[in-house]
Design a protein around this motif. Structure first.
Motif: not given
Length: 253
Positions: A19-20, A46-49, A82-83
């Motif tokens: 999470a950010q 991988e999603f955040n990468h 972007d979500t």
């Protein structure tokens, strides 16, 4: 810097919750460790990468020779970068799917260190406190100490540690939705060390469910249950602000 000197540096594998705010806090902590001489491997999903690369450019995570970025799968269906990912689905996946790829990454890092003497073996893991459901097990499997970095205040951490107790005392889950409005949340909680005048409503809101199998409630309880197995726990606070709670947590250890 010679290869021998690099190979003997302490090597911390840092893994934030995906999470950010957690990533930002862990990244700052990792930079401090790097400044103090640590070799850093920073592990995102991988999603955040991919989100970093899309936002900052394809070379933005190339890193330094001693500050590298890696990624592991989150085992969730592909979604729009972007979500924001569904937190409940993510928590469930953390519980069930993250151990194997993270353990495989640790083994790869150590094997690479053996094959290339310029890279140090993993000497410790710095894990977000909410990832302890698998990171402590992974640390045990490779024989490395683990530090839990909680990106929350001491009072929040103490509150999370009490969720198991409020369940065992029958206060949670809530009997029905009327508990949200009938004054039930004003029930006094008088057993928490270092925290006076606490009501049920003052605890972290993850307890506010009528479902005993609520994913987030159980995820939080499982995360904090194993905190005492860590070599150290770091909290996002300072002594002058929360000395009573910090003293209570220290005694509890």
């Amino acid at each position: 810097m010679g290869s021998t000197e690099v190979a003997t540096k302490p090597h911390a594998v840092c893994i934030p919750a995906p999470a950010q705010s957690h990533i930002k806090a862990m990244l700052k902590f990792a930079k401090l460790l790097h400044h103090r001489g640590f070799h850093i491997t920073f592990v995102n999903t991988e999603f955040n990468h991919k989100r970093f690369l899309k936002s900052l450019g394809s070379n933005s995570l190339d890193g330094l020779a001693d500050f590298r970025f890696e990624a592991i799968p989150d085992s969730l269906p592909d979604s729009n970068e972007d979500t924001t990912q569904d937190v409940t689905l993510l928590a469930e996946s953390v519980r069930k799917n993250f151990l194997a790829p993270f353990h495989a990454l640790l083994l790869k890092l150590n094997n690479d260190a053996i094959e290339a003497s310029s890279n140090p073996t993993v000497t410790c893991i710095v894990s977000d406190g909410f990832m302890s459901t698998f990171t402590i097990k992974a640390a045990e499997e490779i024989g490395a100490p683990i530090v839990l970095f909680n990106t929350i205040a001491a009072c929040s951490f103490m509150g999370f540690t009490q969720l198991r107790a409020v369940v065992e005392k029958g206060l949670v889950p809530l009997k029905d939705e009327s508990c949200f409005t009938n004054g039930y949340l004003d029930t006094v909680i008088d057993w928490i060390p270092g925290m006076r005048d606490i009501r049920l409503r003052d605890l972290p809101t993850f307890f506010r469910t009528t479902n005993p199998d609520d994913v987030m409630l159980n995820f939080i309880m499982e995360s904090t249950d194993r905190a005492h197995d860590a070599s150290a726990v770091v909290l996002h606070t300072f002594d002058a602000l929360e000395s009573d709670v910090l003293d209570a947590l220290s005694v509890g250890e």
